[in-house]
Design an enzyme around this catalytic site. Structure first.
Site, PDB file in Angstrom:
ATOM      1  NE  ARG A  51      -2.831   0.446   3.381  1.00 15.05           N
ATOM      2  CZ  ARG A  51      -2.107   0.546   4.513  1.00 15.05           C
ATOM      3  NH1 ARG A  51      -1.335   1.578   4.730  1.00 15.05           N
ATOM      4  NH2 ARG A  51      -2.186  -0.397   5.427  1.00 15.05           N
ATOM      5  CE1 TYR A 112     -18.508  10.983 -14.603  1.00 13.70           C
ATOM      6  CE2 TYR A 112     -17.245  10.818 -12.576  1.00 13.70           C
ATOM      7  CZ  TYR A 112     -18.099  10.256 -13.506  1.00 13.70           C
ATOM      8  OH  TYR A 112     -18.539   8.970 -13.322  1.00 13.70           O
ATOM      9  CG  ASP A 186     -10.622  16.357 -13.751  1.00 16.39           C
ATOM     10  OD1 ASP A 186      -9.933  15.871 -14.661  1.00 16.39           O
ATOM     11  OD2 ASP A 186     -11.616  15.771 -13.266  1.00 16.39           O
TER      12      ASP A 186
HETATM   13  O1  P1T Z   1     -14.292   7.144 -13.394  1.00 15.01           O
HETATM   14  P1  P1T Z   1     -13.100   7.574 -12.583  1.00 15.01           P
HETATM   15  O2  P1T Z   1     -11.824   6.981 -13.018  1.00 15.01           O
HETATM   16  O3  P1T Z   1     -13.349   7.438 -11.105  1.00 15.01           O
HETATM   17  O4  P1T Z   1     -12.898   9.144 -12.883  1.00 15.01           O
HETATM   18  C1  P1T Z   1     -13.828  10.127 -12.518  1.00 15.01           C
HETATM   19  C2  P1T Z   1     -13.710  11.294 -13.448  1.00 15.01           C
HETATM   20  C3  P1T Z   1     -13.041  12.434 -13.027  1.00 15.01           C
HETATM   21  N1  P1T Z   1     -12.890  13.521 -13.828  1.00 15.01           N
HETATM   22  C4  P1T Z   1     -13.390  13.533 -15.077  1.00 15.01           C
HETATM   23  C5  P1T Z   1     -13.213  14.744 -15.918  1.00 15.01           C
HETATM   24  C6  P1T Z   1     -14.059  12.416 -15.576  1.00 15.01           C
HETATM   25  O5  P1T Z   1     -14.527  12.461 -16.831  1.00 15.01           O
HETATM   26  C7  P1T Z   1     -14.241  11.268 -14.744  1.00 15.01           C
HETATM   27  C8  P1T Z   1     -15.003  10.079 -15.212  1.00 15.01           C
HETATM   28  N2  P1T Z   1     -15.841  10.313 -16.317  1.00 15.01           N
HETATM   29  C9  P1T Z   1     -16.661   9.405 -16.914  1.00 15.01           C
HETATM   30  C10 P1T Z   1     -16.787   8.140 -16.509  1.00 15.01           C
HETATM   31  C11 P1T Z   1     -17.432   9.919 -18.059  1.00 15.01           C
HETATM   32  O6  P1T Z   1     -17.950   9.138 -18.879  1.00 15.01           O
HETATM   33  O7  P1T Z   1     -17.532  11.143 -18.179  1.00 15.01           O
END
Ligand code: P1T
Length: 399
Positions: A51, A112, A186
């Site tokens: 971890r 998102y 992001d």
């Molecule tokens: O799905 P994950 O790996 O947990 O990531 C989340 C996330 C964070 N930031 C952005 C800009 C993202 O687009 C996402 C995940 N987005 C999708 C699953 C989607 O289809 O938009």
């Protein structure tokens, strides 16, 4: 004399990498061991428990740090300021732990759906965070809101998911500095090939590595990257203390994907630009939103901020508004073949989805409508198939 710094195409492949010291293996082996032997309590080779320390994850983390230009040495931070997590949301959740209970996050209004849900439906309750949503594509609004709410963290996403608004990263860094707030971008939609927020003075970059970095829709992951030593120390502590780390198999796959990131991004950008232009000629399409079109409200900013080898490049995501409502959207989405109707983005294959029903269903309806995430809105993730084939697929679905 310092050697000339490598270009991004080369950094994708070699950034932070070195042959395995025990065997000379060119690719880092997948180290599955959960634990490491100690000669005497506390005396070991720098690895205690997976971890906290994992060779395969470290290799990916150094690659991500290199791609986002942290500039930290391994003496300053073991993985040069890169931290990999089990998902993008696990990375976001860990990042929010930098804040104390009751502090304020100023967040881009369009993010998102899962980011919005984590902030509003989890951390507002469990951490007492105050969350202020602002349309940061309006820099004056960003400045006013920061003045009013005195945030401890500013969370930007650019281009945004799904309405592709573009936020001035320099402005976010400047406002964050003025208010002593930690700034986070992001960078999932642009990838480090098109923009590197740390170079603009942003404190932390976040990615869903599930998307362009992994690039093959076969692994979930996330990362945080910082060039600030103090934040790297805190994130290292948090990553281990919270424990939502990326596993070694996933780190291996993501690292393998990242090697072709530059060449994939080049194709994503070229194809998306062509398809966006073609979409503007289609009678079924009311509006096309793509930062590379002159009609995009922040096109000039995007051309300055999103660049590949110094040339403007606008990514692989396109959003369209169709004429009509849910019935017309459904009909179109049921008819595409090469574009797969599925959540996610950033893979080699083209995907298409309906944000209001799929990726952004968790955003409260009134907020969604205010953002323009309507039944007529469809999001495309342009893959690297032949562009003519992709256009033919869309054309037959409109016909
Ligand atoms: O799905 P994950 O790996 O947990 O990531 C989340 C996330 C964070 N930031 C952005 C800009 C993202 O687009 C996402 C995940 N987005 C999708 C699953 C989607 O289809 O938009």
């Amino acid at each position: 004399m310092n050697p000339k710094p490598l270009h991004l195409e080369s950094r994708c492949i070699h950034g932070g990498q070195r042959p395995d010291p025990t065997t000379g293996a060119v690719m880092p082996p997948i180290y599955t061991s959960s634990t490491f032997i100690q000669e005497s309590p506390g005396v070991h080779k720098g690895f205690e428990y997976s971890r906290s320390h994992n060779v395969t994850r470290f290799a990916l983390e150094r690659c991500l740090a290199n791609l986002e230009s942290t500039g930290l040495t391994e003496e300053e931070d073991r993985t040069q300021g890169g931290f990999a997590f089990a998902s993008g949301l696990a990375a976001i959740a860990t990042c929010l732990e930098l804040l104390d209970a009751g502090q304020t996050v100023m967040c881009m209004d369009d993010v998102y759906g899962g980011t919005n849900r984590l902030l509003q439906r989890v951390r507002q309750r469990s951490q007492g965070l105050k969350v202020v949503f602002v349309d940061m594509s309006d820099t004056a609004a960003l400045e006013r809101a920061a003045q009013a709410c005195k945030p401890q963290m500013i969370w930007a996403e650019t281009p945004t998911n799904p309405t592709l608004k573009v936020v001035d990263i320099d402005a976010v860094a400047r406002v964050g500095r003025a208010h002593g707030a930690i700034t986070v971008v992001d960078n999932t939609f642009a990838s480090p090939i098109l923009q590197r927020p740390l170079e603009c003075g942003i404190d932390i970059v976040m990615h869903s590595t599930t998307k362009y970095l992994g690039g093959h829709s076969d692994v979930i992951g996330g990362c945080l990257v910082t060039s600030r030593r103090d934040l790297a120390e805190k994130l290292r502590f948090m990553q281990n203390a919270i424990g939502s780390v990326m596993g070694p198999f996933d780190a291996y796959l993501t690292l393998r994907g990242a090697k072709t990131l530059a060449i994939r991004m080049k194709q994503h950008c070229e194809s998306a630009q062509k398809i966006a232009q073609w979409l503007t000629t289609q009678p079924a399409v009311k509006t096309v939103v793509y930062p590379g079109l002159a009609s995009h409200p922040q096109h000039a900013l995007a051309a300055r901020q999103m660049r590949m080898n110094g040339v403007p490049a606008f990514g692989g995501m396109i959003t369209i508004h169709l004429h009509g409502g849910i019935a017309e959207s459904r009909k179109f989405l049921e008819r595409v073949h090469l574009f797969a109707l599925a959540e996610s983005l950033g893979g080699v294959e083209s995907l298409i989805e309906h944000p209001a029903i799929m990726t952004h269903a968790s955003v409260p309806t009134a907020e969604r409508e205010a953002l323009g995430i309507m039944d007529s809105l469809v999001r495309l993730s342009v893959g690297i198939e032949n562009t003519e084939d992709l256009i033919a697929d869309l054309a037959q679905a409109f016909a």
